[in-house]
Design an enzyme around this catalytic site. Structure first.
Site, PDB file in Angstrom:
ATOM      1  N   HIS A   1     -10.343  -5.542  -3.540  1.00 33.30           N
ATOM      2  CA  HIS A   1      -9.015  -5.779  -2.973  1.00 33.30           C
ATOM      3  C   HIS A   1      -9.125  -6.226  -1.527  1.00 33.30           C
ATOM      4  CE1 HIS A   1     -10.041  -1.512  -2.443  1.00 33.30           C
ATOM      5  NE2 HIS A   1      -9.396  -1.577  -1.279  1.00 33.30           N
TER       6      HIS A   1
ATOM      7  N   ASN B   1     -12.911  -3.655   2.138  1.00 30.17           N
ATOM      8  CA  ASN B   1     -13.947  -2.632   2.207  1.00 30.17           C
ATOM      9  C   ASN B   1     -14.771  -2.663   0.921  1.00 30.17           C
ATOM     10  OD1 ASN B   1     -12.776  -1.682   4.651  1.00 30.17           O
ATOM     11  ND2 ASN B   1     -11.282  -0.513   3.466  1.00 30.17           N
TER      12      ASN B   1
ATOM     13  N   ASP C   1       0.848  -1.194   0.000  1.00 31.39           N
ATOM     14  CA  ASP C   1       0.000   0.000   0.000  1.00 31.39           C
ATOM     15  C   ASP C   1       0.889   1.252   0.000  1.00 31.39           C
ATOM     16  OD1 ASP C   1      -3.210   0.512   1.011  1.00 31.39           O
ATOM     17  OD2 ASP C   1      -1.810   2.197   1.125  1.00 31.39           O
ATOM     18  N   ILE C   2       0.500   2.239  -0.792  1.00 28.31           N
ATOM     19  CA  ILE C   2       1.294   3.466  -0.917  1.00 28.31           C
ATOM     20  C   ILE C   2       1.257   4.292   0.369  1.00 28.31           C
ATOM     21  CG2 ILE C   2      -0.519   5.036  -1.790  1.00 28.31           C
ATOM     22  CD1 ILE C   2       1.520   5.872  -3.986  1.00 28.31           C
TER      23      ILE C   2
ATOM     24  N   GLU D   1     -12.383   3.112  -1.127  1.00 30.61           N
ATOM     25  CA  GLU D   1     -11.914   4.268  -1.898  1.00 30.61           C
ATOM     26  C   GLU D   1     -11.616   3.902  -3.346  1.00 30.61           C
ATOM     27  OE1 GLU D   1      -8.554   5.884   0.154  1.00 30.61           O
ATOM     28  OE2 GLU D   1      -9.722   6.350   1.945  1.00 30.61           O
ATOM     29  N   VAL D   2     -11.007   2.749  -3.543  1.00 29.70           N
ATOM     30  CA  VAL D   2     -10.633   2.333  -4.896  1.00 29.70           C
ATOM     31  C   VAL D   2     -11.599   1.236  -5.357  1.00 29.70           C
ATOM     32  CG1 VAL D   2      -8.812   1.404  -6.360  1.00 29.70           C
ATOM     33  CG2 VAL D   2      -8.214   2.901  -4.443  1.00 29.70           C
TER      34      VAL D   2
ATOM     35  N   HIS E   1      -6.939  -6.090   2.041  1.00 29.32           N
ATOM     36  CA  HIS E   1      -5.808  -5.528   2.784  1.00 29.32           C
ATOM     37  C   HIS E   1      -5.238  -6.651   3.667  1.00 29.32           C
ATOM     38  CE1 HIS E   1      -6.958  -1.128   2.265  1.00 29.32           C
ATOM     39  NE2 HIS E   1      -8.095  -1.707   1.987  1.00 29.32           N
TER      40      HIS E   1
HETATM   41  P1  5GP Z   1      -9.858   1.127   0.270  1.00 28.53           P
HETATM   42  O1  5GP Z   1     -10.146   2.316   1.149  1.00 28.53           O
HETATM   43  O2  5GP Z   1     -10.458   1.281  -1.102  1.00 28.53           O
HETATM   44  O3  5GP Z   1     -10.213  -0.181   0.916  1.00 28.53           O
HETATM   45  O4  5GP Z   1      -8.281   1.065   0.135  1.00 28.53           O
HETATM   46  C1  5GP Z   1      -7.577   1.624  -0.930  1.00 28.53           C
HETATM   47  C2  5GP Z   1      -6.116   1.578  -0.567  1.00 28.53           C
HETATM   48  O5  5GP Z   1      -5.377   1.821  -1.743  1.00 28.53           O
HETATM   49  C3  5GP Z   1      -5.695   2.629   0.458  1.00 28.53           C
HETATM   50  O6  5GP Z   1      -5.125   1.973   1.586  1.00 28.53           O
HETATM   51  C4  5GP Z   1      -4.671   3.480  -0.298  1.00 28.53           C
HETATM   52  O7  5GP Z   1      -3.589   3.902   0.513  1.00 28.53           O
HETATM   53  C5  5GP Z   1      -4.224   2.553  -1.412  1.00 28.53           C
HETATM   54  N1  5GP Z   1      -3.786   3.233  -2.622  1.00 28.53           N
HETATM   55  C6  5GP Z   1      -4.424   4.254  -3.263  1.00 28.53           C
HETATM   56  N2  5GP Z   1      -3.744   4.618  -4.360  1.00 28.53           N
HETATM   57  C7  5GP Z   1      -2.664   3.792  -4.430  1.00 28.53           C
HETATM   58  C8  5GP Z   1      -1.590   3.682  -5.376  1.00 28.53           C
HETATM   59  O8  5GP Z   1      -1.490   4.402  -6.372  1.00 28.53           O
HETATM   60  N3  5GP Z   1      -0.652   2.716  -5.124  1.00 28.53           N
HETATM   61  C9  5GP Z   1      -0.741   1.889  -4.039  1.00 28.53           C
HETATM   62  N4  5GP Z   1       0.246   0.979  -3.890  1.00 28.53           N
HETATM   63  N5  5GP Z   1      -1.734   1.975  -3.134  1.00 28.53           N
HETATM   64  C10 5GP Z   1      -2.695   2.914  -3.334  1.00 28.53           C
END
Ligand code: 5GP
Length: 116
Positions: free
Chosen positions: A103, A90, A32-33, A98-99, A105
């Site tokens: 996925h 999520n 994760d970034i 968010e994405v 985690h």
């Molecule tokens: P969500 O909130 O959708 O479950 O998690 C999305 C995750 O993607 C977040 O933890 C965020 O830090 C990670 N993320 C967002 N953009 C990028 C990216 O460009 N590269 C990587 N490696 N992680 C990302």
């Protein structure tokens, strides 16, 4: 509707770099970034699916089992099998996603507080 321009779709198409932990024909695991814990890895299947429900609808049993077996391979690679870890996925607005590409985690490397 799946958004082909979401950031993980771009990572799968190699348009955006990522730090890979493990990859095969079915899925990609990368750091994760913005890590929330000492170990924070994301795992995504290589099909267009926006969340867990969509993944189950669009995948066959072979892809599903390979994806979840790969999570175990990654847990072993990260050496957190004994110390413990948390798997989180999520989905949607209430889930805080968010994405919009399904996925998981993989969180660990330190003690994570209990979910209330
Ligand atoms: P969500 O909130 O959708 O479950 O998690 C999305 C995750 O993607 C977040 O933890 C965020 O830090 C990670 N993320 C967002 N953009 C990028 C990216 O460009 N590269 C990587 N490696 N992680 C990302």
């Amino acid at each position: 509707m799946y958004d082909e321009n979401n950031i993980f779709a771009k990572i799968l198409r190699k348009e955006i770099p990522c730090n890979i932990v493990y990859e095969d024909d079915t899925s990609l695991f990368f750091y994760d970034i913005n890590p929330l814990f000492k170990i924070h890895v994301l795992g995504i299947p290589k099909i267009a699916c926006k969340d867990y429900s969509d993944f189950i609808e669009k995948s066959d049993s072979s892809l599903r089992s390979q994806f979840f077996e790969n999570i175990k391979i990654v847990i072993n690679k990260l050496d957190i099998s004994k110390s413990g870890y948390r798997l989180v996925s999520n989905s949607g607005t209430d889930g805080g996603q968010e994405v919009p590409h399904f996925h998981v985690h993989i969180l660990g490397g330190e003690k994570i507080s209990a979910i209330k």
